[in-house]
Structure formats: structure tokens, C-alpha cells
Design a protein around this motif. Structure first.
Motif, PDB file in Angstrom:
ATOM      1  N   SER A 280       0.756  -1.138   0.096  1.00  0.00           N
ATOM      2  CA  SER A 280      -0.033   0.000   0.102  1.00  0.00           C
ATOM      3  C   SER A 280       0.864   1.416  -0.116  1.00  0.00           C
ATOM      4  O   SER A 280       0.652   2.333  -0.402  1.00  0.00           O
ATOM      5  CB  SER A 280      -1.024   0.076   1.227  1.00  0.00           C
ATOM      6  OG  SER A 280      -0.289  -0.174   2.272  1.00  0.00           O
ATOM      7  N   GLU A 281       2.001   1.111   0.356  1.00  0.00           N
ATOM      8  CA  GLU A 281       3.139   2.324   0.375  1.00  0.00           C
ATOM      9  C   GLU A 281       3.929   2.388  -0.693  1.00  0.00           C
ATOM     10  O   GLU A 281       4.005   1.227  -1.539  1.00  0.00           O
ATOM     11  CB  GLU A 281       4.084   2.243   1.649  1.00  0.00           C
ATOM     12  CG  GLU A 281       3.485   2.133   3.074  1.00  0.00           C
ATOM     13  CD  GLU A 281       4.305   2.053   4.067  1.00  0.00           C
ATOM     14  OE1 GLU A 281       5.644   1.890   3.814  1.00  0.00           O
ATOM     15  OE2 GLU A 281       3.962   1.724   5.260  1.00  0.00           O
ATOM     16  N   PRO A 282       4.252   3.775  -1.134  1.00  0.00           N
ATOM     17  CA  PRO A 282       5.011   3.726  -2.567  1.00  0.00           C
ATOM     18  C   PRO A 282       6.279   2.968  -2.355  1.00  0.00           C
ATOM     19  O   PRO A 282       6.937   3.040  -1.283  1.00  0.00           O
ATOM     20  CB  PRO A 282       5.210   5.331  -2.461  1.00  0.00           C
ATOM     21  CG  PRO A 282       4.230   5.895  -1.671  1.00  0.00           C
ATOM     22  CD  PRO A 282       3.727   4.948  -0.643  1.00  0.00           C
ATOM     23  N   ALA A 283       6.659   2.312  -3.429  1.00  0.00           N
ATOM     24  CA  ALA A 283       7.903   1.581  -3.371  1.00  0.00           C
ATOM     25  C   ALA A 283       9.129   2.585  -3.420  1.00  0.00           C
ATOM     26  O   ALA A 283       9.160   3.627  -3.982  1.00  0.00           O
ATOM     27  CB  ALA A 283       7.848   0.618  -4.801  1.00  0.00           C
ATOM     28  N   ASN A 284      10.202   2.094  -2.549  1.00  0.00           N
ATOM     29  CA  ASN A 284      11.457   2.926  -2.509  1.00  0.00           C
ATOM     30  C   ASN A 284      12.560   2.092  -2.865  1.00  0.00           C
ATOM     31  O   ASN A 284      12.435   0.897  -3.325  1.00  0.00           O
ATOM     32  CB  ASN A 284      11.791   3.345  -1.079  1.00  0.00           C
ATOM     33  CG  ASN A 284      11.542   2.481  -0.126  1.00  0.00           C
ATOM     34  OD1 ASN A 284      11.987   1.167  -0.209  1.00  0.00           O
ATOM     35  ND2 ASN A 284      11.133   2.561   1.308  1.00  0.00           N
ATOM     36  N   ALA A 285      13.883   2.540  -2.904  1.00  0.00           N
ATOM     37  CA  ALA A 285      14.959   1.976  -3.225  1.00  0.00           C
ATOM     38  C   ALA A 285      15.386   0.763  -2.567  1.00  0.00           C
ATOM     39  O   ALA A 285      15.811  -0.423  -3.057  1.00  0.00           O
ATOM     40  CB  ALA A 285      16.179   2.911  -3.320  1.00  0.00           C
ATOM     41  N   ASP A 286      15.115   0.692  -1.268  1.00  0.00           N
ATOM     42  CA  ASP A 286      15.204  -0.447  -0.358  1.00  0.00           C
ATOM     43  C   ASP A 286      14.281  -1.759  -0.927  1.00  0.00           C
ATOM     44  O   ASP A 286      14.723  -2.773  -1.111  1.00  0.00           O
ATOM     45  CB  ASP A 286      14.913  -0.080   1.108  1.00  0.00           C
ATOM     46  CG  ASP A 286      16.060   0.715   1.564  1.00  0.00           C
ATOM     47  OD1 ASP A 286      17.257   0.796   0.941  1.00  0.00           O
ATOM     48  OD2 ASP A 286      15.463   1.609   2.526  1.00  0.00           O
ATOM     49  N   ASP A 287      13.095  -1.311  -1.097  1.00  0.00           N
ATOM     50  CA  ASP A 287      12.261  -2.491  -1.348  1.00  0.00           C
ATOM     51  C   ASP A 287      12.481  -2.997  -2.997  1.00  0.00           C
ATOM     52  O   ASP A 287      12.404  -4.012  -3.415  1.00  0.00           O
ATOM     53  CB  ASP A 287      10.620  -1.856  -1.516  1.00  0.00           C
ATOM     54  CG  ASP A 287      10.253  -1.594  -0.174  1.00  0.00           C
ATOM     55  OD1 ASP A 287      10.591  -2.292   0.730  1.00  0.00           O
ATOM     56  OD2 ASP A 287       9.470  -0.542  -0.149  1.00  0.00           O
ATOM     57  N   PHE A 288      12.972  -2.147  -3.754  1.00  0.00           N
ATOM     58  CA  PHE A 288      13.325  -2.414  -5.030  1.00  0.00           C
ATOM     59  C   PHE A 288      14.478  -3.343  -5.062  1.00  0.00           C
ATOM     60  O   PHE A 288      14.448  -4.302  -5.790  1.00  0.00           O
ATOM     61  CB  PHE A 288      13.354  -0.983  -6.063  1.00  0.00           C
ATOM     62  CG  PHE A 288      14.316  -1.244  -7.172  1.00  0.00           C
ATOM     63  CD1 PHE A 288      13.519  -1.930  -8.387  1.00  0.00           C
ATOM     64  CD2 PHE A 288      15.450  -1.043  -7.428  1.00  0.00           C
ATOM     65  CE1 PHE A 288      14.216  -2.230  -9.475  1.00  0.00           C
ATOM     66  CE2 PHE A 288      16.045  -1.319  -8.678  1.00  0.00           C
ATOM     67  CZ  PHE A 288      15.516  -1.987  -9.651  1.00  0.00           C
ATOM     68  N   LEU A 289      15.441  -3.031  -4.210  1.00  0.00           N
ATOM     69  CA  LEU A 289      16.849  -3.798  -4.341  1.00  0.00           C
ATOM     70  C   LEU A 289      16.292  -5.170  -3.846  1.00  0.00           C
ATOM     71  O   LEU A 289      16.947  -6.263  -4.219  1.00  0.00           O
ATOM     72  CB  LEU A 289      17.737  -2.951  -3.502  1.00  0.00           C
ATOM     73  CG  LEU A 289      19.212  -3.992  -3.573  1.00  0.00           C
ATOM     74  CD1 LEU A 289      19.612  -4.084  -5.022  1.00  0.00           C
ATOM     75  CD2 LEU A 289      20.316  -3.135  -2.902  1.00  0.00           C
ATOM     76  N   SER A 290      15.607  -5.334  -2.810  1.00  0.00           N
ATOM     77  CA  SER A 290      15.340  -6.401  -2.030  1.00  0.00           C
ATOM     78  C   SER A 290      14.501  -7.444  -3.044  1.00  0.00           C
ATOM     79  O   SER A 290      14.556  -8.660  -3.196  1.00  0.00           O
ATOM     80  CB  SER A 290      14.521  -6.381  -0.934  1.00  0.00           C
ATOM     81  OG  SER A 290      14.835  -5.713   0.038  1.00  0.00           O
ATOM     82  N   SER A 291      13.599  -6.622  -3.790  1.00  0.00           N
ATOM     83  CA  SER A 291      12.561  -7.427  -4.768  1.00  0.00           C
ATOM     84  C   SER A 291      13.689  -7.814  -6.030  1.00  0.00           C
ATOM     85  O   SER A 291      13.535  -9.093  -6.313  1.00  0.00           O
ATOM     86  CB  SER A 291      11.757  -6.502  -5.305  1.00  0.00           C
ATOM     87  OG  SER A 291      10.892  -5.852  -4.276  1.00  0.00           O
TER      88      SER A 291
END
Length: 460
Positions: A280-291
């Protein structure tokens, strides 16, 4: 880069930039430097190693001798590039006229972005013969000397890019970039078979090691990586990251470095789309790298190391140093480096737990739930298969009834048609009887009239 239980892999923007603080993106393959700083450091380190060898008398060369040999080496590099471009130690004597140059530049000014076919047409036109000769001579020379070390070939290709771009120095930077992307595609599509996974390097062995490493980490779950991938939101029909996994696998099928980078960009965009649906929250750089780490682990792309090294060695520098493609490729490099050094603390596991997972002695709870979902899905598929069979049987019965009904309709039509023919015959016969009766009546009337006429004449 470290691991946080709430947000997964953490990496700051500063960690992605070049360590020389030049403002461009760095890369773990270049020890955190950008391609420009890395090449400058490699050349600076390579020249002294060649020049500090002892002379024949056993003494070291003086500083003046060192400078002299450095200038000779520089001149040798220039002559090498000239031979690649012109096929001779020096450029041909006839100089290109300003009018001819203006015509060539005008043709390239009207080139549409991404129109590679149009670029080839312009390059093969008579006014562009000089540029075409450069490309042809360079390709022929590179193919003839394909046994050179891959780093040497990389330097020659980069020198060719720089020399070719100087021809369009009067153009805006964005337009020069578009033209050079076409040049890269033309050159590297043909040189791919000679320079990709070259025998002079150990890319093939590193590919196998990386594949084995990723295969051994197939138990890692999104929850361990901190990927916003809640179980209750996962559809049983597929993984939301599946389009990203497909895109990164497609990279190995491409030849031009820019096409491989396009696959990385496409993969990254699919990752952001999946994050927007899963969180529900906007994706950030940390989420992107983990994904992205999760995508690489699930995809285990073929020859990933070789493909990344191919892009690093033979891609256009601006594609890796800045822009969207540079950001995505830098994150992919960080993801691979993270996978290669992955340990228990990075996944919030103790060393014993990590070792148990690696040896197959432990199974993540999330993996058990996933297996339960798979089992439930298989049962659902079996149930759907039974329903489908019943539906097929009902369709067959309905089809048989429909065919029977059609046959009955046809038979009724045939019967109606025959009855209609009989009715027509009866009507025709009745008409004939009526006509004959009418004729007889008319004849009787005529006879009576004749007889009456005769009696009148006799009475007179």
C-alpha cells in the motif's frame, strides 16, 4: 549495504555512485568506480607495469626514458586505432569536403529516434561512404584479431565509439547519444560471437559458480529478504514478479549491449509494478533492491555474469554511468554482489540456521505454506478437471440432441415439401376439371342457340 527486518536490504544513493565522487553511477565490478574512472585507473596502472622492466644491462630505466617510452606507447595506441579505422598506419590523403560533410550531417539530423533501419540506409548511402568504411574496416580488423585479450578488445571498441562520436561533435548531446546507440548495435551484433564469454577470461567458470550459488539459495523466501510480498495477497495463479523474472531471463538472447540493458530496465519496471500492487506504501529503493534480489534468485538467469561483463566491456559508457538504465544496471550488480556474499545475518538468521537451510535440513515456514498452497492448488485443479469432464459430456449430449433435432426438422421439411407437391397436383387437376366443365357448358349453350335459330327460320 545491510539487512533490516522491516525494510529488507538497505542501500543509500551515495553507495550507488562512483567512489571518485564524479557524479556517475559506480559498479561493484569496477570496485565501486564508474566506467570512466575505472578505465583511467586501469590504464594508469597498466602503463607503468610495462615500462619499469629492467633493460638489457640490468639497470632500471631513468625518468626521462620512462617518459619517452610512455609517449611511444601513446603513439602506438593512436596508430592502432587509425589502422582499425582506415586499414593503414595513417588516414588517407583525400580530405572530406565541407559540403560533403554537411550533407552527411544533414541526413543524420533528420534521423528519427530508434530508427535503426533508417540509420543503416543513411550509412549505406554514397555520402556516408567514409563512415561506412570506418565501420567495415574496424569490424574486419576485430574479427581478424579476435584472439586478442578481451580487455584489449574492449579498449579498442571504446576507442572506436569515442572516435566515431567526434564526427558528430556539432550535434546536441542527446542526438549524438541516439546515433551512437545505433553504432553500438551495428558493431556489437556482429562482434558478439567473437567477444562474448571470451576464451581469455574466466566468465564461463564464474557463470557456473554463480548458477550453483543461486541454485543453493532456492529456499530463500520474500519474507527473509524483506520484500513487501504478503502471503494473503499472493494469487494462486502465479507470482506477481513473474513478468520481471521473464524479462531478466530474456537478456541472454540479446546481442547488442543496449538490448541487454533494455531487458534489465524492463525487468526493473515490472518489479516496481509488482511492488505497487503488493504494498500500500509507495515503493522505495530498499524495496526495489530486495525485490530485485528475489527476482534474480527465482530466475537464475543463464550466463548472468557473462552478460553483465559483456555490457560493462562493450556498452556505451553513458548507458552505464547515468540515466535510468545506469541506475537499474547498478542495482542489478549490487543484487548479484549481495547474493554472492549472502549469509545468515543478512537474512536475520543465525549461522546454524543458515547452514541448516543450505544443507537442506531445514525448511522455511513460508515455504511450507507455499507447498500447502501448491497442494491445495493441485486439488483445485483436479476438481476443475472433473468439472470440465462433466461439462464436456454435457456438451456432447447437447450436441447429439441438437443434431437429432436438426434431423427431425429436415424430415418434417421434406414431408411438408412432399405434401405441398401433392396439394399442387390436386389443385392443378381440379383446375383442369373446372376448365373442361366450363367448355362443355359453353358448347351446350351454342347448340341450343343454333337450334333456336333454326326453329325461328322455319316459322317464318
Amino acid at each position: 549495504m545491510w539487512m533490516d527486518k522491516q525494510r529488507g536490504i538497505r542501500v543509500s544513493q551515495e553507495e550507488l555512485l562512483c567512489k571518485n565522487a564524479c557524479g556517475y553511477y559506480g559498479n561493484p565490478a569496477w570496485q565501486g568506480l564508474c566506467s570512466k574512472c575505472w578505465r583511467e585507473r586501469a590504464r594508469a596502472a597498466g602503463t607503468p607495469r610495462e615500462e619499469i622492466r629492467p633493460r638489457s644491462d640490468g639497470t632500471l630505466p631513468t625518468f626521462s626514458k620512462f617518459e619517452e617510452k610512455k609517449n611511444i606507447e601513446k603513439g602506438r595506441r593512436i596508430n592502432t586505432v587509425r589502422r582499425l579505422f582506415w586499414g593503414s598506419p595513417s588516414p588517407p590523403k583525400p580530405q572530406e569536403s565541407s559540403e560533403s560533410r554537411a550533407n552527411v550531417l544533414k541526413a543524420y539530423e533528420n534521423l528519427e529516434p530508434g530508427d535503426f533501419t533508417g540509420f543503416l540506409k543513411i550509412l549505406r548511402s554514397p555520402p556516408s561512404q567514409r563512415l561506412q568504411s570506418r565501420c567495415t574496416a574496424f569490424l574486419n580488423t576485430m574479427e581478424a584479431y579476435h584472439d586478442l585479450p578481451v580487455q584489449k578488445q574492449s579498449d579498442l571498441v571504446q576507442d572506436f565509439y569515442q572516435s566515431f562520436a567526434e564526427y558528430f561533435s556539432s550535434f546536441p548531446e542527446a542526438q549524438v547519444t541516439q546515433i551512437m546507440e545505433h553504432v553500438e548495435k551495428l558493431i556489437m551484433t556482429r562482434l558478439h560471437k567473437w567477444v562474448f564469454c571470451h576464451d581469455s577470461c574466466d566468465d564461463e567458470q564464474k557463470d557456473l559458480a554463480l548458477q550453483r550459488r543461486i541454485r543453493s539459495l532456492n529456499w530463500v523466501t520474500p519474507q527473509m529478504l524483506g520484500v513487501p510480498f504478503p502471503d494473503e495477497k499472493v494469487s494462486v495463479t502465479g507470482d506477481p514478479f513473474l513478468p520481471a523474472i521473464t524479462a531478466i531471463i530474456e537478456m541472454d538472447a540479446k546481442r547488442a549491449p543496449q538490448d541487454k540493458l533494455a531487458c534489465v530496465s524492463k525487468c526493473s519496471q515490472h518489479v516496481f509494478e509488482a511492488l505497487s500492487r503488493s504494498n500500500s506504501e509507495p515503493a522505495n529503493a530498499d524495496d526495489f533492491l530486495s525485490s530485485l534480489v528475489y527476482v534474480v534468485l527465482k530466475a537464475n538467469p543463464p550466463r548472468l555474469h557473462s552478460n553483465m561483463q559483456y555490457v560493462i566491456r562493450f556498452g556505451l559508457p553513458h548507458s552505464l554511468m547515468a540515466g535510468e538504465s545506469g541506475y537499474y544496471f547498478t542495482n542489478l550488480s549490487c543484487a548479484v554482489a549481495f547474493i554472492e556474499k549472502l549469509d545468515g545475518p543478512a537474512l536475520s538468521l543465525s549461522p546454524e540456521e543458515f547452514e541448516g537451510y543450505m544443507l537442506g535440513q531445514r525448511t522455511p515456514c513460508a515455504l511450507n505454506r507455499r507447498q500447502q498452497v501448491i497442494s491445495d492448488t493441485q486439488n483445485l485443479l483436479e476438481d476443475l478437471k472433473g468439472r470440465q469432464e462433466k461439462l464436456d459430456q454435457g456438451m456432447d449430449a447437447l450436441n447429439a440432441q441438437l443434431q437429432k433435432w436438426v434431423q427431425e426438422v429436415h424430415s418434417q421439411l421434406d414431408e411438408t415439401r412432399s405434401q405441398f407437391v401433392l396439394a399442387q397436383k390436386e389443385i392443378t387437376a381440379q383446375k383442369e376439371v373446372l376448365l373442361s366443365t366450363q367448355d362443355n357448358k359453353e358448347e351446350s349453350v351454342l347448340v341450343l342457340e343454333d337450334q333456336d335459330g333454326g326453329l325461328r327460320e322455319t316459322g317464318c
